[in-house]
Write a protein that holds these residues in place. Structure first.
Motif: not given
Ligand SMILES: *Cc1c(COP(=O)(O)O)cnc(C)c1O
Length: 482
Positions: A60-61, A69-72, A282-286
């Protein structure tokens, strides 16, 4: 030697076996015997949970939170939790970053860009502030005003206040400092800054997730968070005492207006409009998913238990230091750091090696101004079960250190080093020195000689030598190991 691009692919099983073999050379990340770099709660199953969460969101970026939206939602939840823990209000906002350095860089950037009229913005820090502020000042072309700390190693509020000028964009306090684990007088510093309408950042990267729990356990700690008038931002690393895997920190601002100049926005090119709150696009959601999983699994009660165990470990380690002839505490053990120094006849760098030989991996700190060389221990919950064995190993290590005597640098090495200036430090010279000192690869071995040499080198020379050494190590395998 590893070939990262073999002619044909290697089986998954073999790749993993190779990675495990490589990892075997590392210092132990678990087991409570490594007192820097890693933060281990020793909670069964927590690693597995974090890894599973990481895997779910690894691709996820964070570039565009509307696409994911999961990351938000996860970032807002992490910021909300940090705000609740650190005296925030309904106005508090924040950013999830990759680590403490990025959080501090962004705090400085926001402060600098809130004063665009200044040609030469300045940053006031106590001398014990984390080196990341010097890095931020360097990257952002902000002048650094370093104010000496008091004899008790805390920031000097009068000195800090006197250092604030018209060009000052930010004043800094640590809660606590990394090197010694002591808390600066945040209220007085923030008040002085507020009086002059200057921002004040509290660097709680290290302790922000443990101090609130220590206080709940009864520790008498000074107020340090957003509840203190004049504090405009605060940072806390989740990959430290929140025990999340590496790559997550939170930067909080008192309100949206204070955060706004932190953003970088650019629409003047043919591609997508770039709006970034942080350094990376770009950033990983990990790391973010992993941090959320760890926080939710441990919960408030879990962190309280871990803080209790950590304090118990600190108290036991500190008592061992106090009971051992030849070493003494250098800083009060008011938080989660044990910082010790040695008496005449006990070389601190030899002692660090002797402790390492007994499986205790500490962090030597070089002399600075009036501060002698010290040995730093970051204590986490995983340390508690190992502490009973520490006292006798420390006594043995001190005895062995005394017997060995202080490091005597070879005369030729001293002569070479004494004549060195930073500009004379070439790759060839560093390669020669490294070979002479037996530093044949990146693996950690006895370091007393090297540390002694570095300790006598003035900071600019030490920087040049270590930069050269890292540059020597950081070369592709085809260019040969040292
Ligand atoms: C660790 C630390 C930092 C820097 O954080 P990184 O995550 O290593 O970039 C900044 N300030 C303090 C007090 C720290 O302990």
């Amino acid at each position: 030697m590893i070939d990262a691009l073999p002619a044909t692919g290697v089986s998954a099983a073999q790749v993993l076996a190779e990675l495990r073999e490589l990892r075997a050379a590392d210092l132990p990340t678990h087991g409570g015997r490594l007192f820097a770099y890693v933060y281990d709660p020793a909670v069964p199953g927590l690693d597995e949970l974090a890894h599973a969460a990481y895997a779910l969101s690894a691709h996820v970026n964070g570039l565009d939170p509307t696409a994911f939206p999961s990351l938000l939602a996860m970032e807002n939840a992490l910021v909300g939790a940090a705000a609740r823990l650190l005296g925030g209000t309904s106005e508090t906002v924040g950013t999830v970053t990759s680590g403490g350095t990025e959080s501090l860089l962004l705090a400085v950037k926001a402060a600098r860009d809130a004063r665009p009229e200044l040609d030469r913005p300045r940053l006031v820090v106590p001398s014990t502030a984390h080196a990341a502020f010097a890095k931020a000042a360097h990257y952002l072309r902000v002048e650094l005003d370093v104010v000496p700390v008091r004899a008790d190693l805390t920031a000097d509020p009068a000195g800090m206040a006197a250092a604030i000028r018209y060009e000052t964009v930010l004043v800094v306090a640590s809660a606590p400092s990394y090197a010694h684990g002591v808390i600066d007088p945040v209220a007085e510093i923030a008040e002085a800054a507020a009086r002059l309408d200057v921002r004040c950042h509290v660097d709680a990267c290290f302790g922000g997730w443990v101090l609130p729990y220590l206080r709940r356990l009864g520790a008498e700690l000074p107020a340090f968070d957003l509840s203190v008038p004049g504090v405009t931002s605060i940072s806390v690393d989740l990959h430290k005492y929140a025990y999340a895997p590496k790559g997550v920190s939170v930067l909080l601002h008192r309100d949206q207006a204070l955060r706004l100049p932190q953003y970088f926005a650019y629409a003047d090119w043919p591609g997508y409009t770039m709006i970034n709150p942080g350094v990376s696009s770009t950033r990983s959601g990990g790391p973010i998913a992993a941090a959320l999983a760890v926080l939710r699994h441990l919960g408030d009660a879990g962190y309280l238990d871990l803080a209790r165990e950590t304090r118990e470990a600190v108290v036991t380690l500190a008592a061992a230091v106090q009971a051992t002839d030849g070493v003494r505490l250098y800083a009060p053990t008011e938080t989660t750091v044990v910082c010790l120094t040695t008496d005449e006849g006990v070389d601190p760098f030899v002692l660090a090696d002797e402790l390492a030989a007994r499986g205790w991996h500490t962090q030597p700190q070089m002399a600075y101004g009036k501060i002698p060389p010290t040995i730093h221990l970051t204590v986490t919950a995983a340390v508690r079960p190992t502490t009973p064995a520490f006292a006798s190993d420390l006594a043995d290590a001190v005895a062995a250190t005394r017997a060995r005597g202080p490091v005597e640098l070879p005369a030729d090495l001293l002569a070479t080093a004494g004549a060195l200036t930073p500009s004379a430090v070439t790759p060839q010279l560093v390669a020669g020195l490294a070979a002479g000192l037996g530093l044949t690869d990146g693996a950690v071995g006895p370091m007393a000689t090297v540390n002694t040499l570095l300790n006598v080198a003035p900071p600019p020379l030490r920087e040049a030598l270590l930069t050269g050494f890292l540059s020597l190590l950081q070369r592709p395998p085809s260019q040969g190991v040292l």
